[in-house]
Design a protein around this motif. Structure first.
Motif, mmCIF file in Angstrom:
data_model
loop_
_atom_site.group_PDB
_atom_site.id
_atom_site.type_symbol
_atom_site.label_atom_id
_atom_site.label_comp_id
_atom_site.label_asym_id
_atom_site.label_seq_id
_atom_site.Cartn_x
_atom_site.Cartn_y
_atom_site.Cartn_z
ATOM 1 N N MET A 82 0.837 -1.220 0.000
ATOM 2 C CA MET A 82 0.000 0.000 0.000
ATOM 3 C C MET A 82 0.859 1.252 0.000
ATOM 4 O O MET A 82 1.915 1.310 0.591
ATOM 5 C CB MET A 82 -0.876 0.021 1.253
ATOM 6 C CG MET A 82 -2.039 -0.964 1.212
ATOM 7 S SD MET A 82 -3.058 -0.815 -0.258
ATOM 8 C CE MET A 82 -4.021 0.627 0.150
ATOM 9 N N GLN B 125 -6.702 4.801 3.353
ATOM 10 C CA GLN B 125 -8.074 4.576 3.827
ATOM 11 C C GLN B 125 -8.555 5.757 4.646
ATOM 12 O O GLN B 125 -9.658 6.249 4.469
ATOM 13 C CB GLN B 125 -8.157 3.300 4.686
ATOM 14 C CG GLN B 125 -8.396 2.039 3.894
ATOM 15 C CD GLN B 125 -7.108 1.470 3.346
ATOM 16 O OE1 GLN B 125 -6.036 2.071 3.534
ATOM 17 N NE2 GLN B 125 -7.170 0.353 2.658
ATOM 18 N N ASN C 229 -16.032 -1.969 -2.761
ATOM 19 C CA ASN C 229 -14.610 -1.865 -2.438
ATOM 20 C C ASN C 229 -13.888 -1.295 -3.655
ATOM 21 O O ASN C 229 -13.827 -1.918 -4.702
ATOM 22 C CB ASN C 229 -14.058 -3.240 -2.073
ATOM 23 C CG ASN C 229 -12.700 -3.096 -1.405
ATOM 24 O OD1 ASN C 229 -12.070 -2.040 -1.507
ATOM 25 N ND2 ASN C 229 -12.264 -4.146 -0.728
ATOM 26 N N LEU C 230 -13.408 -0.081 -3.525
ATOM 27 C CA LEU C 230 -12.778 0.579 -4.670
ATOM 28 C C LEU C 230 -11.279 0.327 -4.720
ATOM 29 O O LEU C 230 -10.567 0.961 -5.476
ATOM 30 C CB LEU C 230 -13.036 2.091 -4.617
ATOM 31 C CG LEU C 230 -14.504 2.523 -4.595
ATOM 32 C CD1 LEU C 230 -14.602 4.026 -4.545
ATOM 33 C CD2 LEU C 230 -15.251 1.988 -5.801
ATOM 34 N N GLY C 231 -10.783 -0.574 -3.883
ATOM 35 C CA GLY C 231 -9.350 -0.839 -3.875
ATOM 36 C C GLY C 231 -8.640 0.053 -2.880
ATOM 37 O O GLY C 231 -8.065 -0.425 -1.919
ATOM 38 N N PHE C 232 -8.739 1.370 -3.065
ATOM 39 C CA PHE C 232 -8.063 2.267 -2.134
ATOM 40 C C PHE C 232 -8.952 2.630 -0.963
ATOM 41 O O PHE C 232 -8.502 3.208 0.017
ATOM 42 C CB PHE C 232 -7.594 3.537 -2.854
ATOM 43 C CG PHE C 232 -8.676 4.256 -3.593
ATOM 44 C CD1 PHE C 232 -8.943 3.942 -4.921
ATOM 45 C CD2 PHE C 232 -9.418 5.241 -2.973
ATOM 46 C CE1 PHE C 232 -9.941 4.602 -5.606
ATOM 47 C CE2 PHE C 232 -10.416 5.905 -3.658
ATOM 48 C CZ PHE C 232 -10.682 5.592 -4.982
#
Lengths: 295, 326
Positions: A1, A10, A140-143
């Motif tokens: 990340m 997040q 869930n957009l990944g980031f």
């Protein structure tokens, strides 16, 4: 990340989303204030109470009549808008020949009455309002994780704001409205019923506040004080943006929401006063407001 | 007392010959007499509360009634001064006169900063700006380490006046509060009837014309804003010593609304109106204290009724009947 300036993404995007949500409410409410101020020349202090009333009427529809969220989104603005029209006809219309400050005082009194009555009836602990099942869950957009309902609030308020902008700036009705803002006497001389237009404009501004209230009901708990503190922030937003421009009100609303969200990430202690500090700076640098015409 | 008033008004330049009109002098004497008798008839703490709020409302009215500026954030100066004087008395161990003085200085500084920014906008914007700044003070009071958050600063010692006179008893404190109130009122009276007050009136009636006459109106507006904030601070600081408490209620926007209501009921732009308004509202709160949120509803109704039907206020109507400015 990856990390930005030592802040996990997040947290950053989560706060930015919260800021965007707050910004949606700032935008709708300051838009309503600006529309009302344009034609009536009063600051509608009742706006926060009417936003709160929107949330309460939605809750009552669900609790007493079993009418759900989607119908509430249609019915509530109409119902609360009609109460606004009654208030304008019975009370506010008597003050147009007086100093604008009386309008502020009258609507402040009305806000106290509405808040007081609901506080007696429902207390201040807050009532829950469930997210409609169609919008439960999230993506869930990944980031980051985006709850569906929050995404919907941002989209819905954008649509409503841009729709209002379109009606006022691009249609014939809006042209009458803008003309009446500039010179009501002249518009009246062309055979347009200006007093009725004023009444309907107030009703529309109030309906916008109520719509925001319904949108807010599933996010914040429905409680009599939810509008009171919000409206003061919206006043600051209006001072920063200036009430001369519809698009200006929308942009300022969303922008300040985002800035507030960012302060929550980088300097949380200052987040509650961030907008007021920005207001002070704007007053120093550009007293008429970012989009304001010369004072 | 009369002699004192007359020498004071004698300083007032051009109006020296007129002095204080007889009916105003009579009202001042009447207030003094009523103030001296009141603690024997009523509960002294109650009368002190009325006096504090009356001074607060008079200070507010100096700005609204004579400067024509509606501040919707006067709680910031009232409550800010209350916090500072409570802190000074409790933590720093200041005697009451110095504690009150530090509260007053704090509100003067706050008034100068906020006032200088707020007068850059007019009318309705001015009201919104002052309200927003007051909300900033509220959030600050909620979070700052020394204000005690939701609890406020409690059990503030009343101390000994000038190190000798104990203010522990309500009775001795009462006369100090009465002196502060009358002193503040006389000062406000003096300001209103000075050449400065006349210029203010001109600005209120027609600002462009006052500018064209060569007055720097912004300086006058800032000056009256600072004076009003400072006197509101005097009221708030005194209140903190009387009730031995400074809390979030003092800085909340509803306090700003209450002082507007007091002024409106009593009569905007009358010298003595806000005193009547404060007495009415404090009495009402006292008797209706058990009714909870209905007090808010009643206050809202009074607001609406006053704005629609009774804009002159009690003393305003009296003044019209008597055909004399009060």
């Amino acid at each position: 990340m990856f990390e930005l300036l030592g802040i996990p993404p997040q947290a950053l995007f989560g706060q930015l989303l919260l800021g965007l949500i707050n910004g949606s409410f700032y935008a709708i409410l300051s838009l309503g204030l600006a529309v009302i101020f344009g034609l009536l020349n009063i600051i509608n202090f009742t706006h926060g109470a009417q936003y709160m009333l929107g949330a309460f009427v939605a809750w009552m529809l669900l609790t007493y009549l079993g009418i759900g969220y989607w119908w509430a989104l249609l019915i509530v603005p109409v119902v609360v808008g009609i109460t606004g029209i009654i208030i304008e006809r019975l009370l506010i219309s008597r003050l147009y020949h007086l100093d604008h400050l009386y309008g502020l005082l009258l609507t402040f009194g009305l806000a106290l009455i509405i808040q007081g009555v609901l506080r007696n009836q429902y207390g201040i602990s807050g009532l829950p309002y469930a997210i409609p099942p169609q919008l439960a869950g999230g993506q869930n957009l990944g980031f980051m994780f985006l709850p569906n309902y929050r995404g919907w609030v941002v989209v819905a308020s954008l649509v409503v704001c841009l729709g209002t902008w379109f009606v006022i700036e691009k249609t014939r009705l809006g042209a009458y409205l803008r003309a009446a803002t500039e010179n009501p006497t002249l518009v009246g001389a062309f055979g347009i019923n200006v007093p009725r237009m004023i009444t309907l404009t107030y009703g529309f501004g109030v309906a916008l506040a109520a719509f925001a209230g319904v949108l807010a009901a599933p996010i914040y708990s429905v409680n009599p004080n939810m509008g009171a503190d919000l409206i003061i922030v919206v006043f600051a937003v209006v001072v920063i943006g200036g009430m001369g421009s519809i698009l200006g009100a929308i942009v300022t609303g969303f922008g300040l929401g985002l800035i507030e969200g960012l302060t929550k990430v980088f300097y949380p202690e200052a987040s509650s006063v961030a907008i007021f500090v920005i207001m002070a700076v704007v007053l120093l640098v550009k007293p008429a407001g970012l989009f304001g015409r010369t004072a | 007392m009369t002699a004192a008033i007359e020498t004071q008004s004698g300083i007032a330049g051009q109006q020296a010959r007129a002095g204080m009109p007889a009916h105003h002098a009579a009202i001042f004497i009447g207030l003094l007499a009523a103030g001296l008798v009141a603690p024997f008839l009523l509960y002294p703490v109650f009368v002190m509360k009325v006096l504090c709020f009356a001074l607060f409302a008079c200070a507010f009215n100096l700005l609204l009634g004579y400067g024509g500026l509606l501040s919707f954030g006067h709680a910031a100066y009232f409550g800010g001064a209350a916090y500072v004087s409570a802190h000074a008395a409790k933590v720093w161990g200041f005697p009451p006169e110095l504690a009150i003085l530090s509260g007053v200085v704090a509100s003067a500084i706050l008034g100068t900063v906020f006032g200088a920014l707020a007068i850059r906008r007019q009318g309705i914007y001015f009201a919104m700006v002052t309200l927003a700044f007051a909300q900033m003070v509220f959030f600050f009071s909620l979070q700052a380490p020394f204000t005690g958050g939701e609890d406020g600063i409690q059990a503030v010692p009343r101390g000994n006046l000038f190190g000798v006179l104990s203010l522990r008893s309500d009775f001795s404190l009462y006369f100090v509060v009465l002196a502060i109130f009358l002193g503040g009122l006389l000062l406000i009276y003096r300001i209103i009837h000075s050449p400065f007050g006349q210029v203010l009136k001109a600005i209120r009636e027609n600002e462009p014309r006052a500018i064209s006459l060569g007055y720097r109106t912004n300086r006058y507006k800032l000056a009256v804003f600072v004076l009003s904030a400072t006197l509101a601070g005097l009221a708030g600081a005194t209140k903190a010593i009387v009730f031995q408490l400074a809390s979030l209620t003092d800085v909340h926007w509803s306090m700003s609304g209450e002082v507007v209501l007091m002024t409106l009921i009593g009569g905007m732009g009358t010298v003595f109106g806000p005193i009547v308004g404060a007495a009415v509202i404090v009495t009402m709160q006292n008797y209706l204290a058990t009714m909870g949120a209905w007090v808010t509803v009643i206050q809202g109704c009074i607001f609406v009724i006053c704005v629609l039907l009774f804009r002159e206020g009690v003393v305003g109507v009296l003044a019209r009947w008597l055909k004399k400015p009060l």
